[in-house]
Scaffold this motif. Sequence first.
Motif, PDB file in Angstrom:
ATOM      1  N   ALA A 142      33.041  30.463  38.335  1.00  0.00           N
ATOM      2  CA  ALA A 142      32.941  31.397  39.458  1.00  0.00           C
ATOM      3  C   ALA A 142      34.037  31.190  40.500  1.00  0.00           C
ATOM      4  CB  ALA A 142      31.563  31.277  40.112  1.00  0.00           C
ATOM      5  N   SER A 173      25.240  29.860  38.570  1.00  0.00           N
ATOM      6  CA  SER A 173      25.899  30.882  39.387  1.00  0.00           C
ATOM      7  C   SER A 173      26.439  32.005  38.511  1.00  0.00           C
ATOM      8  CB  SER A 173      27.055  30.268  40.185  1.00  0.00           C
ATOM      9  OG  SER A 173      26.602  29.229  41.013  1.00  0.00           O
ATOM     10  N   GLY A 174      26.381  33.237  39.032  1.00  0.00           N
ATOM     11  CA  GLY A 174      26.980  34.364  38.340  1.00  0.00           C
ATOM     12  C   GLY A 174      28.499  34.266  38.345  1.00  0.00           C
ATOM     13  N   LYS A 175      29.156  35.022  37.465  1.00  0.00           N
ATOM     14  CA  LYS A 175      30.603  34.930  37.312  1.00  0.00           C
ATOM     15  C   LYS A 175      31.353  35.272  38.595  1.00  0.00           C
ATOM     16  CE  LYS A 175      30.700  35.924  32.348  1.00  0.00           C
ATOM     17  NZ  LYS A 175      31.207  36.835  31.297  1.00  0.00           N
ATOM     18  N   LYS A 176      30.817  36.197  39.384  1.00  0.00           N
ATOM     19  CA  LYS A 176      31.498  36.645  40.600  1.00  0.00           C
ATOM     20  C   LYS A 176      30.773  36.215  41.866  1.00  0.00           C
ATOM     21  CE  LYS A 176      34.880  39.059  38.693  1.00  0.00           C
ATOM     22  NZ  LYS A 176      36.311  38.767  38.955  1.00  0.00           N
ATOM     23  N   THR A 177      29.748  35.378  41.726  1.00  0.00           N
ATOM     24  CA  THR A 177      28.915  35.018  42.869  1.00  0.00           C
ATOM     25  C   THR A 177      29.722  34.418  44.011  1.00  0.00           C
ATOM     26  OG1 THR A 177      26.943  34.680  41.506  1.00  0.00           O
ATOM     27  CG2 THR A 177      26.998  33.577  43.640  1.00  0.00           C
ATOM     28  N   GLU A 184      32.988  34.366  44.560  1.00  0.00           N
ATOM     29  CA  GLU A 184      34.009  35.295  45.052  1.00  0.00           C
ATOM     30  C   GLU A 184      33.413  36.312  46.012  1.00  0.00           C
ATOM     31  OE1 GLU A 184      36.864  38.742  43.077  1.00  0.00           O
ATOM     32  OE2 GLU A 184      36.364  36.960  41.895  1.00  0.00           O
ATOM     33  N   HIS A 185      32.234  36.826  45.673  1.00  0.00           N
ATOM     34  CA  HIS A 185      31.587  37.838  46.517  1.00  0.00           C
ATOM     35  C   HIS A 185      31.142  37.270  47.858  1.00  0.00           C
ATOM     36  CE1 HIS A 185      31.970  40.828  43.567  1.00  0.00           C
ATOM     37  NE2 HIS A 185      30.903  40.565  42.827  1.00  0.00           N
ATOM     38  N   VAL A 189      22.184  33.950  48.942  1.00  0.00           N
ATOM     39  CA  VAL A 189      22.201  35.039  47.973  1.00  0.00           C
ATOM     40  C   VAL A 189      20.824  35.240  47.340  1.00  0.00           C
ATOM     41  CG1 VAL A 189      24.633  34.652  47.440  1.00  0.00           C
ATOM     42  CG2 VAL A 189      22.873  33.510  46.054  1.00  0.00           C
ATOM     43  N   LYS A 216      23.909  41.188  46.737  1.00  0.00           N
ATOM     44  CA  LYS A 216      24.747  41.920  45.787  1.00  0.00           C
ATOM     45  C   LYS A 216      25.375  40.996  44.746  1.00  0.00           C
ATOM     46  CE  LYS A 216      25.458  45.551  49.177  1.00  0.00           C
ATOM     47  NZ  LYS A 216      26.400  46.319  50.021  1.00  0.00           N
ATOM     48  N   THR A 217      24.881  39.788  44.704  1.00  0.00           N
ATOM     49  CA  THR A 217      25.181  38.827  43.652  1.00  0.00           C
ATOM     50  C   THR A 217      23.969  37.921  43.531  1.00  0.00           C
ATOM     51  OG1 THR A 217      26.833  37.270  42.817  1.00  0.00           O
ATOM     52  CG2 THR A 217      26.290  37.141  45.155  1.00  0.00           C
ATOM     53  N   TYR A 218      24.000  36.930  42.639  1.00  0.00           N
ATOM     54  CA  TYR A 218      22.770  36.175  42.384  1.00  0.00           C
ATOM     55  C   TYR A 218      23.077  34.783  41.840  1.00  0.00           C
ATOM     56  CZ  TYR A 218      23.727  36.707  37.443  1.00  0.00           C
ATOM     57  OH  TYR A 218      24.320  36.623  36.205  1.00  0.00           O
TER      58      TYR A 218
END
Length: 279
Positions: free
Chosen positions: A26, A92-96, A98-99, A115, A222-224
């Motif tokens: 991430a 963690s999500g792939k873009k968590t 970064e977001h 989040v 908007k992420t998780y």
Amino acid sequence: MKLSVIVVNYNMCSLLRQALFTLNRACRDIDYELIVVDDASTDKSVQMLNSEFPDAKLLVNKHPRGIAKARNQGIEQAGGEYVLLVNADTISGKKTVEHVVAFMDAHKDAGGVGVRMLSPRGNFLSESRTGFSRVWGGLLKLTGLAKYFPKSRLYKTDDIWVEDEEFATTEVDVINGAFMLLRRSVVNQIEAFDERFVMFGHDIDLSFRIRLAGYKNYYFPKTYILNFNSLSRTKFSWTYIRHFYGAMIIFAAKYLLHMPEIKIPGIPQIFAPKYEIER
């Protein structure tokens, strides 16, 4: 450096491996450092870290110090503009990352952000938005401290809940400690975690002090992350009970003896506040 990622581990070797792998993925497009504080694990965590994550800055405690002290150890070594504190039992999500970093860049009034948290089965965990359990909420109402947590709506009625609250970006009272991104300059101003909170309550106390200093806490859905917390702790052990309820006593004593003044103007003290919602 943009970001310092801090993970405290205690005997969670397999879960830690997953957590660090997903965090590194991430953060691949961010200037970051990874700091792992091992709080005297007796499993193979340290060996795994040395062999599989050699680029991580590893701090090893000879004796358990508790999560608040261990996180403070990591913060002392951190050089990033932001500090991301993540539990060792999360994915963690792939873009968590970064977001959430982009969110903090866009919200200069924010002291920190959390989040949306999901269980391993994909169910929404409401504590990711409220920041604390119903038991903590009961204590706050019993002691009268609930008036300092207006955005948790502890005096709510059913008709004032926001629709689709799971997916609404909003200001909150408390950032859940499983995943909390903090602005380092704010941490420097208010000081880091109160080390009297050995296992629980340190995130509630820090979130409260962020608001007392005039900054805002946010919930960003908007992420998780996936949180395995419910699977990794024995809630009926004496250690759990002692530290869980002991943290409540410490928190109540800390703020009942000196009733704080929140510096953010326009915050109602008892009635439900108006919310800043982003869809």
